[in-house]
Design a protein around this motif. Sequence first.
Motif, mmCIF file in Angstrom:
data_model
loop_
_atom_site.group_PDB
_atom_site.id
_atom_site.type_symbol
_atom_site.label_atom_id
_atom_site.label_comp_id
_atom_site.label_asym_id
_atom_site.label_seq_id
_atom_site.Cartn_x
_atom_site.Cartn_y
_atom_site.Cartn_z
ATOM 1 N N VAL A 564 -0.407 -38.034 39.509
ATOM 2 C CA VAL A 564 0.008 -38.547 38.201
ATOM 3 C C VAL A 564 0.955 -39.708 38.453
ATOM 4 C CG1 VAL A 564 1.146 -38.018 36.014
ATOM 5 C CG2 VAL A 564 -0.231 -36.265 37.166
ATOM 6 N N GLU A 565 0.533 -40.900 38.043
ATOM 7 C CA GLU A 565 1.317 -42.108 38.312
ATOM 8 C C GLU A 565 2.486 -42.196 37.330
ATOM 9 O OE1 GLU A 565 2.355 -45.457 40.399
ATOM 10 O OE2 GLU A 565 0.739 -44.035 40.804
ATOM 11 N N PRO A 566 3.745 -42.143 37.817
ATOM 12 C CA PRO A 566 4.885 -42.207 36.891
ATOM 13 C C PRO A 566 5.062 -43.616 36.333
ATOM 14 C CG PRO A 566 5.496 -41.200 38.998
ATOM 15 C CD PRO A 566 4.175 -41.868 39.191
ATOM 16 N N GLY A 567 5.242 -43.693 34.998
ATOM 17 C CA GLY A 567 5.617 -44.949 34.378
ATOM 18 C C GLY A 567 7.130 -45.105 34.365
ATOM 19 N N LEU A 568 7.610 -46.070 33.607
ATOM 20 C CA LEU A 568 9.049 -46.273 33.514
ATOM 21 C C LEU A 568 9.687 -45.141 32.717
ATOM 22 C CD1 LEU A 568 9.299 -50.110 32.825
ATOM 23 C CD2 LEU A 568 9.705 -48.890 34.968
#
Length: 820
Positions: A564-568
């Motif tokens: 799961v790619e973390p956003g800001l």
Amino acid sequence: MNGPGDEEAHEREQGQERAREQGRAQEQERAQAREGAGRDEGGKRRHGVDGYRDDRHNGNGNGNGGGGGGGADGAAAAEGGGPRGSGEGDHVDAALLDALFAQAPLGLYLLDRDLRVIRYNTAARGVRGMPSTDIVGHRPAEFAPGFDRAELEALARQALQDGGYVREHLVRGRMPTDPGHEMVGAISFFRIVSDTGQPYLVAAVEDVTERQGALDRLDILHSAHQRLGVSLDAVGSAQELADVAVPRFADSATVDLLDEPLRGLPLRSGPIDPGAPLRRVAYRSVHGTGPTGPEPGPVPHGALSTYGAPTPYSQALVDGRARLIRGLTEDAEWLGADPERGRRLTGLGVHSMIVAPLVVHDVVLGVLALYRHRRLEPFDQDDLELAVELAARGAMSIDKARSYARERSIATTLQRQLLPREPAELSAVQSSHVYLPGVVGPGGDWYDVVPLSAARVGLAIGSVTGTGIEAAAVMGQVRTALRTLAVQDLQPDELLVRLDDAARVLTDEQRGSLPAGAETLPDGLASCLYLVYDPIGRTCTAASAGHPGPVLVGPDGVPVPFPVEPGLPLGCGDGCYETRVAELPVGSVLALYTNGLMSGPPRRPTGRVDGGAERGGLDEVLPVGPGDGRRAVLQRVLARAGEEELPRLCDQAVYALLPERQREDAVLLLVRTLGLPDDKVAVWTLPEDPAVVRTARRLAEHQLAAWGLEELEFSTDLIVSELVTNAIRYGKSPIRLRLINDRGLICEVSDSSDSTPHLRRAKSTDEGGRGLFIIGQLAQRWGTRFARHGKTIWAQQEVPEPGPEAPPEVEPGGGGELPG
């Protein structure tokens, strides 16, 4: 010549005479019925109990009414053998007796003059599974040797000889079929005499083990209320607490207190460092009591000692929650952290224990430890609740002082109050969590489990920047905003976008309350990971705002990648988050955690505010090397997920990842996925034709009958009619109707239109506009869920509680696509 008054008096006298004649006729009929009830079909008098059946001497060889065929046959005879209550012979009365023995919810035993069993049923738990030859013809003491034989026989003979009624006499013992558990029975004796003058004894046995256990626990609490607090010193109150617990509740008990309350120093609020020394102030065992007893325990009375970490003792000191260890073995992992105490426990044969902290208004005073090594039954969940109550009452009597670090104590209390309570049981997942506040003060770590429509569930975890009461307050606002958005059935990425907008508003408000010299807030207000799991499709959708992704293992314990790619972080205003979808087999385990669980000492924090104080900002991400290593440790712990319960896995993860007290807050949420069975879901695709509304109602009615939910047929017909009609009139094909039998009955209608229905109150002159209002009145709750293409309107009704008998199994409809 008679007047009108004389005629009326004459008529009244005639009416009274007719009434008297009717009364005499009815009395004669009742007398004849009583005489006929005592005779068989040939006119001969029956012989009471002797005329029913002695199962030891009849031809079929059955020994009891419950184990043989007499109960069922007797019930059939009672229904079809003749008019009920007509007294047409022995076969009717025998059928009633058979039905009594077969259907009575209590254990029934018919004894002769020698107190030997003539007949019995199997309603009593203690005799289930025992051969009838071991019971019929034997005395109760012969097939129930675990009970007091002299007591039972004395009561039985007294009732048989005197004809007295012994009502609900409590006996305790163990049955051969279940020797590992104590059984408490309420026995009633009464004598019956046949027409031939033969005396018999009827024994009715009710299993009241659970009820008596609850009463015993209440009695223990009553004793604690009377005895605790009599002594005005802390040591005496601690010994009273141990005396209340032993021997009625535990075989041994110890009480260890911090030195501060004993010396009158200010108390430390919130969690206690496991390395803090505690003083042994009370000990009680079944073999002796107090400091002069023959077994003073592993720690001498009055001596200072420390608990090893991590152990159940240290964990109870850390988070103020009681620990229940049901099966203590020598290979328990935590025993290595305190080998001396571990050798003592295993040497005494301790097989079950409870560690309950002594807490007064969030102030931990010490630890109450309860052990069982003589009685066979281990502690259970009810015992854990009783231990928590005893510990609470004991703590109140040990010390009244509470004045240490007021702000930190308030912050800890606020943090725990803002965190969710134990989640309700769901069909989608099983969950367990552990929350550990850091030594620098409680921060803003949080989690949530949100029930959604269509039996789905939302899982959230996050962390707010900073520590103290301010961080806890902001955490409560962020969590409330997330729950409000989640129940609107938003997709994870869309939810985080809207939550980011709310976080920016909170950021502007917090900027005005910063201390002097602080010009800007750290980058981002909070991090958040949000997932939605669907138990019907077995899919999990996730999105992250600056938070590490979950650790996932399959049902076999093998790690499964779920990137799961973390956003800001929230509050940065980027408004762009990516989603990941994974198919999870039933039994998979997801681990959601905060950075505090992976950032044990001696990791050096990277974020600092002016003056060098730790900021705890969201730019502190997991280190690549150590962080990956700790995730591997967590995966290794979860590899035993198929063998361990989730609460034990939480503690084992803490033991493995936090060998010492952590400086930051730590939250771990474990979730085991479940699946909704296919026979609980029915789906149909409907043509865009108004005439199909009637067909949709008929399909729903058949499905409700298959599920045994006929009580909901009327309301479901109205809901289906309204939703399908609106979809045909205002929506676009394809139109799909779905029924879900979960903890509630869910009715869903989907179409390809994006139009949103709105609830309004129609005027008295309006011809329409009342459909959603009717649905809102019939359903427990309802709503609209949007997909990439189209929408779904759903309504959930409460399922009635099942009756005493389960409905007959009917093969449910499989749904499908309608022709035409």
